[in-house]
Design an enzyme around this catalytic site. Structure first.
Site, PDB file in Angstrom:
ATOM      1  N   CYS A 198      16.265  21.530 -20.443  1.00  0.00           N
ATOM      2  CA  CYS A 198      16.151  22.026 -18.757  1.00  0.00           C
ATOM      3  C   CYS A 198      17.095  20.515 -18.119  1.00  0.00           C
ATOM      4  O   CYS A 198      18.479  20.769 -18.294  1.00  0.00           O
ATOM      5  CB  CYS A 198      14.989  21.786 -18.380  1.00  0.00           C
ATOM      6  SG  CYS A 198      14.953  22.478 -16.409  1.00  0.00           S
ATOM      7  N   HIS A 220      11.065  25.140 -20.432  1.00  0.00           N
ATOM      8  CA  HIS A 220      10.359  24.315 -21.550  1.00  0.00           C
ATOM      9  C   HIS A 220       9.646  24.556 -22.739  1.00  0.00           C
ATOM     10  O   HIS A 220       8.545  24.938 -22.646  1.00  0.00           O
ATOM     11  CB  HIS A 220       9.604  23.298 -20.134  1.00  0.00           C
ATOM     12  CG  HIS A 220      10.061  23.119 -19.122  1.00  0.00           C
ATOM     13  ND1 HIS A 220      10.135  21.353 -19.600  1.00  0.00           N
ATOM     14  CD2 HIS A 220      10.844  23.189 -18.392  1.00  0.00           C
ATOM     15  CE1 HIS A 220      10.904  20.610 -18.773  1.00  0.00           C
ATOM     16  NE2 HIS A 220      11.526  21.292 -17.477  1.00  0.00           N
ATOM     17  N   GLU A 253       7.962  22.821 -24.541  1.00  0.00           N
ATOM     18  CA  GLU A 253       7.095  21.866 -25.199  1.00  0.00           C
ATOM     19  C   GLU A 253       5.349  22.834 -24.232  1.00  0.00           C
ATOM     20  O   GLU A 253       4.356  22.874 -24.528  1.00  0.00           O
ATOM     21  CB  GLU A 253       6.768  20.408 -24.446  1.00  0.00           C
ATOM     22  CG  GLU A 253       6.627  20.579 -22.767  1.00  0.00           C
ATOM     23  CD  GLU A 253       8.679  19.898 -22.575  1.00  0.00           C
ATOM     24  OE1 GLU A 253       8.819  19.420 -21.816  1.00  0.00           O
ATOM     25  OE2 GLU A 253       9.614  21.161 -23.261  1.00  0.00           O
TER      26      GLU A 253
END
Length: 229
Positions: free
Chosen positions: A112, A207, A209
């Site tokens: 990002c 993202h 994660e």
């Protein structure tokens, strides 16, 4: 066999707000993704750029995490939006980390804001404001991917793979030496890039994660980062 040490850039937050107490922060899911892939995550706190050489020497690979906007002074523009979401000291420190990682030939995985900063550090520029790229819910996805065949990204994500979206800025001019390997089919926004040649650089706009617990593709992205990038 020794674990692969992955340095993750830390953000700086005042917690609670207006308290004067500053904390080094990073999304736990980002560190957990590295650990579950068999790597050893180390959070790198923001500091003086002179520390970059030693920090990079400590790690095998570097993750540039998400966070604030990148100050447009680094790509030769004035601010054109009304926002206080900048942290100049972080930009300066992480650009030093990028330059040192390239000098030491350490792979970089950029997420990002990290992707945007890596592009700027290598000579690219950003669109300072984009709309329609911030989803309401932290979990879940926002749109699909258009993936470039025979790229690093195509080894893990297929055409139409669903990703999340949490950004107000995007890549405008791609830096020399980088190639765009995934786009948002809605408006052409660059969602992933990678380096050409031997230097291992991989940037993604979403993202992973926040998705890796329930998505095999994003989980395998961390495996790729730790063991192959």
């Amino acid at each position: 066999m020794a674990k692969v040490i992955v340095g993750i850039t830390g953000n700086e937050k005042e917690l609670p707000a207006m308290s004067g107490l500053k904390y080094v922060t990073v999304a736990r899911d980002l560190a957990d993704g590295v650990k579950k892939a068999g790597g050893l995550p180390i959070v790198i706190p923001m500091g003086n750029p002179s520390l970059a050489k030693d920090y990079v020497a400590m790690v095998d690979k570097l993750i540039l995490s998400g966070g604030q906007h990148v100050d447009p002074r680094f790509y030769g523009e004035d601010r054109t939006i009304d926002s206080d979401d900048y942290l100049l000291a972080r930009d300066e420190f992480e650009i030093a980390l990028i330059k040192e990682a390239i000098r030491q030939q350490k792979p970089i995985f950029a997420v990002c804001r990290g992707m945007q900063l890596l592009n700027v550090a290598l000579g690219g520029s950003l669109r300072q404001e984009v709309s329609g790229h911030w989803q309401k819910d932290l979990r879940g996805t926002s749109h699909g991917l258009k993936v470039k065949p025979h790229s690093r990204v195509s080894q893990l994500f297929g055409q139409g793979s669903q990703i999340n979206s949490f950004h107000h800025q995007s890549i405008k001019q791609l830096a020399p030496g980088l190639v765009a390997t995934a786009h948002d089919p809605r408006d052409g926004t660059i969602e992933a890039f990678e380096s050409q040649g031997a230097l291992a650089l991989l940037g993604i706009q979403w993202h992973p994660e926040f998705l890796c617990q329930n998505c095999d593709q994003n989980r395998l992205l961390f495996d790729y980062l730790v063991h192959q990038l």
